[in-house]
Design a protein around this motif. Structure first.
Motif, mmCIF file in Angstrom:
data_model
loop_
_atom_site.group_PDB
_atom_site.id
_atom_site.type_symbol
_atom_site.label_atom_id
_atom_site.label_comp_id
_atom_site.label_asym_id
_atom_site.label_seq_id
_atom_site.Cartn_x
_atom_site.Cartn_y
_atom_site.Cartn_z
ATOM 1 N N THR A 1 -16.561 -21.452 6.074
ATOM 2 C CA THR A 1 -17.627 -22.345 5.632
ATOM 3 C C THR A 1 -17.355 -23.754 6.126
ATOM 4 O O THR A 1 -16.203 -24.161 6.309
ATOM 5 N N VAL A 2 -18.433 -24.503 6.356
ATOM 6 C CA VAL A 2 -18.369 -25.871 6.861
ATOM 7 C C VAL A 2 -19.197 -26.747 5.934
ATOM 8 O O VAL A 2 -20.291 -26.356 5.521
ATOM 9 N N GLU A 3 -18.686 -27.915 5.608
ATOM 10 C CA GLU A 3 -19.410 -28.865 4.760
ATOM 11 C C GLU A 3 -20.225 -29.809 5.634
ATOM 12 O O GLU A 3 -19.723 -30.357 6.607
ATOM 13 N N ARG A 4 -21.487 -29.992 5.282
ATOM 14 C CA ARG A 4 -22.369 -30.950 5.944
ATOM 15 C C ARG A 4 -23.064 -31.771 4.863
ATOM 16 O O ARG A 4 -24.087 -31.360 4.328
ATOM 17 N N GLY A 5 -22.470 -32.880 4.517
ATOM 18 C CA GLY A 5 -23.023 -33.696 3.431
ATOM 19 C C GLY A 5 -22.963 -32.922 2.129
ATOM 20 O O GLY A 5 -21.913 -32.452 1.718
ATOM 21 N N LEU B 1 -22.420 -24.431 4.867
ATOM 22 C CA LEU B 1 -22.971 -23.321 5.638
ATOM 23 C C LEU B 1 -21.853 -22.481 6.220
ATOM 24 O O LEU B 1 -20.736 -22.947 6.396
ATOM 25 N N ALA B 2 -22.168 -21.234 6.481
ATOM 26 C CA ALA B 2 -21.202 -20.309 7.061
ATOM 27 C C ALA B 2 -21.285 -20.399 8.573
ATOM 28 O O ALA B 2 -22.373 -20.491 9.144
ATOM 29 N N SER C 1 -25.058 -24.281 -2.622
ATOM 30 C CA SER C 1 -23.998 -23.559 -3.318
ATOM 31 C C SER C 1 -22.928 -23.122 -2.317
ATOM 32 O O SER C 1 -23.202 -22.345 -1.394
ATOM 33 N N ARG C 2 -21.717 -23.607 -2.508
ATOM 34 C CA ARG C 2 -20.601 -23.180 -1.641
ATOM 35 C C ARG C 2 -20.355 -21.687 -1.785
ATOM 36 O O ARG C 2 -20.010 -21.021 -0.814
ATOM 37 N N ASP C 3 -20.539 -21.175 -2.998
ATOM 38 C CA ASP C 3 -20.329 -19.749 -3.231
ATOM 39 C C ASP C 3 -21.307 -18.909 -2.405
ATOM 40 O O ASP C 3 -20.923 -17.889 -1.829
ATOM 41 N N ARG D 1 -20.096 -18.893 1.177
ATOM 42 C CA ARG D 1 -18.963 -17.965 1.326
ATOM 43 C C ARG D 1 -19.443 -16.521 1.346
ATOM 44 O O ARG D 1 -18.925 -15.694 2.092
ATOM 45 N N THR D 2 -20.452 -16.210 0.519
ATOM 46 C CA THR D 2 -21.027 -14.863 0.503
ATOM 47 C C THR D 2 -21.690 -14.556 1.842
ATOM 48 O O THR D 2 -21.560 -13.444 2.362
#
Length: 73
Positions: free
Chosen positions: A36-40, A44-45, A58-60, A63-64
């Motif tokens: 996963t990558v954080e963008r603000g 997103l995966a 949702s980070r979860d 990850r899913t």
């Protein structure tokens, strides 16, 4: 001072492969390493194969998405 003898450089061993055998690919097939990558405020995966999932709050869920992509292989 004595001059040192020079010798020929070592040669490569003789290639014993069959010239009619198909070539072995130099690069292995693409493996799927999703993360996963954080963008603000979104996550997103992403995968090493170039696939990218939708942006999620949702980070979860991101990850899913990544786990689902890896399992699809």
């Amino acid at each position: 001072m004595r001059d040192q003898e020079t010798s020929d450089p070592p040669t490569a061993p003789h290639d014993t492969r069959d010239s009619h055998a198909p070539p072995v690919p130099a690069v292995s097939p693409v493996s799927h390493l999703a993360s996963t990558v954080e963008r603000g405020s979104f996550s997103l995966a992403r995968c090493s194969c170039g696939w990218s999932g939708p942006a999620r709050r949702s980070r979860d869920r991101a990850r899913t998405d990544a786990a689902s992509h890896q399992a699809a292989d």
